[in-house]
Scaffold this active site. Structure first.
Site, mmCIF file in Angstrom:
data_model
loop_
_atom_site.group_PDB
_atom_site.id
_atom_site.type_symbol
_atom_site.label_atom_id
_atom_site.label_comp_id
_atom_site.label_asym_id
_atom_site.label_seq_id
_atom_site.Cartn_x
_atom_site.Cartn_y
_atom_site.Cartn_z
ATOM 1 C CB SER A 127 5.094 -2.275 12.058
ATOM 2 O OG SER A 127 4.637 -0.961 12.361
ATOM 3 C CD GLU A 175 -3.707 -2.890 7.451
ATOM 4 O OE1 GLU A 175 -2.617 -3.144 6.944
ATOM 5 O OE2 GLU A 175 -4.305 -1.820 7.254
ATOM 6 N N GLY A 197 2.621 -1.308 4.393
ATOM 7 C CA GLY A 197 2.675 0.115 4.080
ATOM 8 C C GLY A 197 4.113 0.560 3.889
ATOM 9 N N GLY A 198 4.704 1.085 4.957
ATOM 10 C CA GLY A 198 6.038 1.685 4.903
ATOM 11 C C GLY A 198 7.083 0.857 4.156
ATOM 12 N N GLY A 204 2.246 1.762 10.884
ATOM 13 C CA GLY A 204 3.192 2.862 10.740
ATOM 14 C C GLY A 204 3.916 3.227 12.028
ATOM 15 C CG HIS A 219 -5.826 1.763 5.425
ATOM 16 N ND1 HIS A 219 -5.304 2.698 6.282
ATOM 17 C CD2 HIS A 219 -4.828 0.874 5.177
ATOM 18 C CE1 HIS A 219 -4.043 2.392 6.528
ATOM 19 N NE2 HIS A 219 -3.729 1.292 5.873
ATOM 20 C CG ASN A 279 -1.715 1.226 1.408
ATOM 21 O OD1 ASN A 279 -1.844 2.022 0.470
ATOM 22 N ND2 ASN A 279 -2.285 1.417 2.591
ATOM 23 C CD1 TRP A 280 3.573 1.289 -2.981
ATOM 24 C CD2 TRP A 280 3.405 2.518 -4.840
ATOM 25 N NE1 TRP A 280 4.317 0.676 -3.960
ATOM 26 C CE2 TRP A 280 4.237 1.406 -5.109
ATOM 27 C CE3 TRP A 280 3.154 3.434 -5.859
ATOM 28 C CZ2 TRP A 280 4.816 1.196 -6.362
ATOM 29 C CZ3 TRP A 280 3.725 3.221 -7.102
ATOM 30 C CH2 TRP A 280 4.545 2.112 -7.343
ATOM 31 C CE LYS A 281 0.241 3.327 4.844
ATOM 32 N NZ LYS A 281 0.183 3.438 6.273
ATOM 33 C CD GLU A 296 -2.701 5.362 6.979
ATOM 34 O OE1 GLU A 296 -2.779 5.436 5.742
ATOM 35 O OE2 GLU A 296 -1.725 4.849 7.568
HETATM 36 C C1 PEP Z 1 -0.881 -0.107 6.064
HETATM 37 O O1 PEP Z 1 -0.860 1.053 5.677
HETATM 38 O O2 PEP Z 1 -1.826 -0.848 5.724
HETATM 39 C C2 PEP Z 1 0.205 -0.568 6.927
HETATM 40 C C3 PEP Z 1 0.106 -1.752 7.440
HETATM 41 O O3 PEP Z 1 1.248 0.296 7.124
HETATM 42 P P1 PEP Z 1 2.683 -0.075 7.795
HETATM 43 O O4 PEP Z 1 3.162 -1.338 7.136
HETATM 44 O O5 PEP Z 1 3.548 1.106 7.484
HETATM 45 O O6 PEP Z 1 2.436 -0.274 9.237
#
Ligand code: PEP
Length: 253
Positions: free
Chosen positions: A215, A169, A236-237, A175, A97, A9-11, A99
């Site tokens: 994470s 999640e 994500g990251g 994050g 999600h 997920n590039w956000k 966010e």
């Molecule tokens: C996400 O955005 O779905 C996520 C899991 O982010 P991260 O891996 O950065 O925690």
């Protein structure tokens, strides 16, 4: 046999130029060691979706959208319809999600309308669920996750299990660099499987992939993926670095 899925997920990251550089690296890595027995998906921002589709034309990598509206068209300024996503080759859509839930105020009933619409149009929803730290500390994790799953899926009465994905999640892990332990992920994900069984019966529930997200890194993905109900990861990251994402995707499954 459930599919194993690795979704990046590039956000709100990457211009077209950056997306091109990303895939030059990622596709070079995978051409040396093709990844089989798994599905890999990437969710770029809307502005890059069509372009990324062209970059991925000759590959097995799936195009994922980060969101969709529930309507097929209409007066919804700033929104994107699932029909538009399907037209350009999107296969999966991330919905609910954290966010969007926490920064943009999306609630279960609203998310549910999107899940239903996306599914009915022939795209695969990735329904994200997860508790906040406060909910975990209050012992409300399972209750919270159960209601997110039940309301999120309330519009899907009958179901092709291969056309739905759930992502657990925990909000406190997204994050933050603090991932759930494999045991914490398994506890909630096996519970989600029971909720799915209540809704759709055992056979169907056993076919629905449940991802872990929060994470995930090349260092912790191996132990998470050893859990029986962790069928893949939503990243994500670490997915912003093609080498790290490639390492995550190439874990033995
Ligand atoms: C996400 O955005 O779905 C996520 C899991 O982010 P991260 O891996 O950065 O925690």
């Amino acid at each position: 046999m459930r599919e194993k899925l690795f979704v990046g997920n590039w956000k709100m990251h990457f211009t077209l130029r950056e997306a091109k550089a990303y895939f030059e690296k990622f596709l070079t890595l995978q051409s040396k060691n093709p990844l089989s027995n798994r599905i890999i998906g990437v969710a770029p921002p809307f502005t890059a979706l069509f372009y990324v589709k062209s970059l991925l034309k000759a590959t097995y990598i799936k195009l994922v959208a980060q969101n969709a509206h529930f309507a097929e068209k209409g007066a919804f300024t700033g929104e994107i319809s699932p029909v538009m996503l399907k037209e350009i080759g999107v296969e999966y859509v991330i919905l609910g999600h954290s966010e969007r839930r926490h920064l943009l105020g999306e609630e279960d009933e609203f998310i549910s309308k999107k899940v239903t619409s996306v599914y009915n149009i022939g795209l695969k929803p990735i329904l994200c669920v997860g508790e906040t730290l406060e909910e975990r500390e209050e012992g409300e994790t399972l209750e919270r996750v159960s209601s997110q799953v039940k309301i999120g899926l309330q519009g899907l009465k009958s179901l092709q299990p291969q056309n739905l994905v759930i992502a657990y999640e925990p909000v406190w892990a997204i994050g933050t660099g603090r991932n759930a332990t494999p045991e914490q992920a398994e506890e909630v994900q096996s519970f989600i499987r029971k909720v799915l069984e209540e809704l759709y019966g055992k056979e169907t529930a056993l076919e629905i992939p449940i991802l872990y997200g929060g994470s995930v890194t090349p260092e912790n993905v191996g132990e998470l993926m050893q859990m029986p109900n962790v069928d893949g990861v939503l990243v994500g990251g670490a997915s912003l670095d093609p080498e790290k994402f490639y390492k995550i995707c190439s874990i033995e499954v």
